[in-house]
Motif scaffolding. Structure first.
Motif, PDB file in Angstrom:
ATOM      1  N   LYS A  45       2.149  -4.395 -10.562  1.00  0.00           N
ATOM      2  CA  LYS A  45       1.956  -4.987 -11.896  1.00  0.00           C
ATOM      3  C   LYS A  45       0.655  -4.507 -12.543  1.00  0.00           C
ATOM      4  N   GLY A  46       0.127  -3.412 -12.047  1.00  0.00           N
ATOM      5  CA  GLY A  46      -1.142  -2.883 -12.559  1.00  0.00           C
ATOM      6  C   GLY A  46      -0.958  -1.969 -13.749  1.00  0.00           C
ATOM      7  N   PHE A  47      -2.062  -1.499 -14.252  1.00  0.00           N
ATOM      8  CA  PHE A  47      -2.066  -0.645 -15.433  1.00  0.00           C
ATOM      9  C   PHE A  47      -2.437   0.782 -15.033  1.00  0.00           C
ATOM     10  N   LEU A  48      -1.400   1.620 -14.952  1.00  0.00           N
ATOM     11  CA  LEU A  48      -1.585   3.037 -14.678  1.00  0.00           C
ATOM     12  C   LEU A  48      -1.275   3.856 -15.931  1.00  0.00           C
ATOM     13  N   ASP A  49      -1.211   3.180 -17.060  1.00  0.00           N
ATOM     14  CA  ASP A  49      -0.878   3.860 -18.305  1.00  0.00           C
ATOM     15  C   ASP A  49      -1.988   4.831 -18.713  1.00  0.00           C
ATOM     16  N   ASN A  50      -1.565   5.912 -19.369  1.00  0.00           N
ATOM     17  CA  ASN A  50      -2.480   6.931 -19.892  1.00  0.00           C
ATOM     18  C   ASN A  50      -3.341   7.601 -18.823  1.00  0.00           C
ATOM     19  N   GLN A  51      -2.816   7.686 -17.614  1.00  0.00           N
ATOM     20  CA  GLN A  51      -3.500   8.382 -16.526  1.00  0.00           C
ATOM     21  C   GLN A  51      -2.869   9.765 -16.346  1.00  0.00           C
ATOM     22  N   ASN A  52      -3.597  10.669 -15.686  1.00  0.00           N
ATOM     23  CA  ASN A  52      -3.071  11.987 -15.338  1.00  0.00           C
ATOM     24  C   ASN A  52      -3.184  12.179 -13.838  1.00  0.00           C
ATOM     25  N   PHE A  53      -2.026  12.388 -13.193  1.00  0.00           N
ATOM     26  CA  PHE A  53      -1.996  12.642 -11.754  1.00  0.00           C
ATOM     27  C   PHE A  53      -1.384  14.020 -11.529  1.00  0.00           C
ATOM     28  N   MET A  54      -2.202  14.975 -11.125  1.00  0.00           N
ATOM     29  CA  MET A  54      -1.743  16.340 -10.897  1.00  0.00           C
ATOM     30  C   MET A  54      -1.910  16.689  -9.425  1.00  0.00           C
ATOM     31  N   GLU A  55      -0.796  17.076  -8.797  1.00  0.00           N
ATOM     32  CA  GLU A  55      -0.784  17.444  -7.385  1.00  0.00           C
ATOM     33  C   GLU A  55      -1.342  16.325  -6.508  1.00  0.00           C
ATOM     34  N   CYS A  56      -0.968  15.092  -6.832  1.00  0.00           N
ATOM     35  CA  CYS A  56      -1.430  13.927  -6.066  1.00  0.00           C
ATOM     36  C   CYS A  56      -0.329  13.422  -5.148  1.00  0.00           C
ATOM     37  N   THR A  57      -0.740  12.785  -4.069  1.00  0.00           N
ATOM     38  CA  THR A  57       0.198  12.177  -3.126  1.00  0.00           C
ATOM     39  C   THR A  57      -0.060  10.680  -3.048  1.00  0.00           C
ATOM     40  N   PHE A  58       1.017   9.912  -3.141  1.00  0.00           N
ATOM     41  CA  PHE A  58       0.972   8.461  -2.983  1.00  0.00           C
ATOM     42  C   PHE A  58       1.716   8.155  -1.685  1.00  0.00           C
ATOM     43  N   ASN A  59       1.020   7.648  -0.688  1.00  0.00           N
ATOM     44  CA  ASN A  59       1.599   7.394   0.621  1.00  0.00           C
ATOM     45  C   ASN A  59       1.492   5.912   0.949  1.00  0.00           C
ATOM     46  N   GLU A  60       2.649   5.269   1.170  1.00  0.00           N
ATOM     47  CA  GLU A  60       2.732   3.853   1.513  1.00  0.00           C
ATOM     48  C   GLU A  60       2.031   2.967   0.485  1.00  0.00           C
ATOM     49  N   CYS A  61       2.223   3.287  -0.787  1.00  0.00           N
ATOM     50  CA  CYS A  61       1.631   2.499  -1.872  1.00  0.00           C
ATOM     51  C   CYS A  61       2.668   1.575  -2.499  1.00  0.00           C
ATOM     52  N   ASN A  62       2.188   0.512  -3.122  1.00  0.00           N
ATOM     53  CA  ASN A  62       3.048  -0.394  -3.872  1.00  0.00           C
ATOM     54  C   ASN A  62       2.736  -0.205  -5.363  1.00  0.00           C
ATOM     55  N   LEU A  63       3.694   0.386  -6.086  1.00  0.00           N
ATOM     56  CA  LEU A  63       3.543   0.607  -7.518  1.00  0.00           C
ATOM     57  C   LEU A  63       4.528  -0.252  -8.314  1.00  0.00           C
ATOM     58  N   SER A  64       5.128  -1.231  -7.674  1.00  0.00           N
ATOM     59  CA  SER A  64       6.169  -2.036  -8.314  1.00  0.00           C
ATOM     60  C   SER A  64       5.695  -2.656  -9.618  1.00  0.00           C
ATOM     61  N   ASN A  65       6.550  -2.505 -10.632  1.00  0.00           N
ATOM     62  CA  ASN A  65       6.328  -3.090 -11.963  1.00  0.00           C
ATOM     63  C   ASN A  65       5.008  -2.674 -12.611  1.00  0.00           C
ATOM     64  N   ALA A  66       4.466  -1.544 -12.206  1.00  0.00           N
ATOM     65  CA  ALA A  66       3.237  -1.046 -12.833  1.00  0.00           C
ATOM     66  C   ALA A  66       3.561  -0.461 -14.205  1.00  0.00           C
ATOM     67  N   ASN A  67       2.594  -0.514 -15.093  1.00  0.00           N
ATOM     68  CA  ASN A  67       2.727   0.087 -16.414  1.00  0.00           C
ATOM     69  C   ASN A  67       2.365   1.569 -16.282  1.00  0.00           C
ATOM     70  N   ILE A  68       3.352   2.447 -16.502  1.00  0.00           N
ATOM     71  CA  ILE A  68       3.110   3.890 -16.399  1.00  0.00           C
ATOM     72  C   ILE A  68       3.344   4.584 -17.749  1.00  0.00           C
ATOM     73  N   THR A  69       3.171   3.848 -18.825  1.00  0.00           N
ATOM     74  CA  THR A  69       3.360   4.401 -20.164  1.00  0.00           C
ATOM     75  C   THR A  69       2.364   5.536 -20.421  1.00  0.00           C
ATOM     76  N   ASN A  70       2.877   6.655 -20.892  1.00  0.00           N
ATOM     77  CA  ASN A  70       2.087   7.851 -21.218  1.00  0.00           C
ATOM     78  C   ASN A  70       1.348   8.447 -20.029  1.00  0.00           C
ATOM     79  N   THR A  71       1.745   8.099 -18.821  1.00  0.00           N
ATOM     80  CA  THR A  71       1.120   8.658 -17.630  1.00  0.00           C
ATOM     81  C   THR A  71       1.761  10.000 -17.301  1.00  0.00           C
ATOM     82  N   THR A  72       0.932  10.947 -16.892  1.00  0.00           N
ATOM     83  CA  THR A  72       1.416  12.274 -16.508  1.00  0.00           C
ATOM     84  C   THR A  72       1.485  12.357 -14.988  1.00  0.00           C
ATOM     85  N   PHE A  73       2.676  12.720 -14.491  1.00  0.00           N
ATOM     86  CA  PHE A  73       2.865  12.988 -13.061  1.00  0.00           C
ATOM     87  C   PHE A  73       3.297  14.446 -12.939  1.00  0.00           C
TER      88      PHE A  73
END
Length: 190
Positions: free
Chosen positions: A38-66
């Motif tokens: 339920k966090g705010f990951l909006d307007n972030q840029n993630f390039m060549e990143c790894t998410f391992n065993e993370c909880n991103l449920s219901n996070a705001n990913i508006t305008n985020t670059t993956f």
């Protein structure tokens, strides 16, 4: 004020529900056992990143670059990927729970889903040409006007895909998966 550029950093066991992740450009970073629920990951840029065993449920990913983002054994319930920045969008999922997430109308050619829980995921109008659904549970997943040409469903299960509403030319299915294509006709295959 420019967002910071953060590279080659590992974030381990962080709870970003209490303290927000700094807005920035993250390159070649690893997020391990972090909580973004339920966090705010909006307007972030993630390039060549790894998410391992993370909880991103219901996070705001508006305008985020993956870009070249890898998600491994992550809980990602209810994410709306169609709100992300679609420029250079590229990610892979392995052993992730994406229940109730949405990829509506996205361009996701050759997308890789490996051993993922994709129950009730919305793939409506998405272009998934050449994608791989290796050992994925697709129970209740929505395929409507979806391009699945050349995609691999040989080890996927619990899917219902209407060949009249979706493009499935050259897609690969197992014999056991035929019921997932013909279910609406209520036929029996012994």
């Amino acid at each position: 004020m420019h967002a910071p550029f953060i590279t080659d950093k590992t974030f381990k066991g962080k709870d970003f529900t209490k303290e927000k992740l700094v807005k920035g450009e993250y390159e070649n970073c690893v997020f391990e056992s972090c909580n973004f629920e339920k966090g705010f990951l909006d307007n972030q840029n993630f390039m060549e990143c790894t998410f391992n065993e993370c909880n991103l449920s219901n996070a705001n990913i508006t305008n985020t670059t993956f870009k070249e983002a890898n998600f491994v054994n992550c809980k990602m319930i209810g994410l709306h990927f169609e709100t992300c920045n679609t420029f250079l969008m590229d990610f892979a999922f392995e052993d992730c729970n994406l229940h109730l997430s949405s990829f509506y109308n996205l361009e996701l050619r050759k997308q890789v889903f490996n051993s993922c829980l994709l129950t009730q995921v919305d793939f409506s109008q998405a272009n998934l040409k050449g994608s791989d659904f290796n050992e994925c549970d697709l129970k209740g997943a929505i395929f409507d006007q979806t391009n699945l040409e050349g995609s691999f469903f040989t080890t996927a299960f619990n899917f219902q895909i209407d060949p009249e509403k979706n493009s499935i030319m050259n897609a690969t299915f197992s014999k056991e998966g035929l019921l997932g294509l013909l279910g609406k006709y209520k036929i029996k295959i012994p």
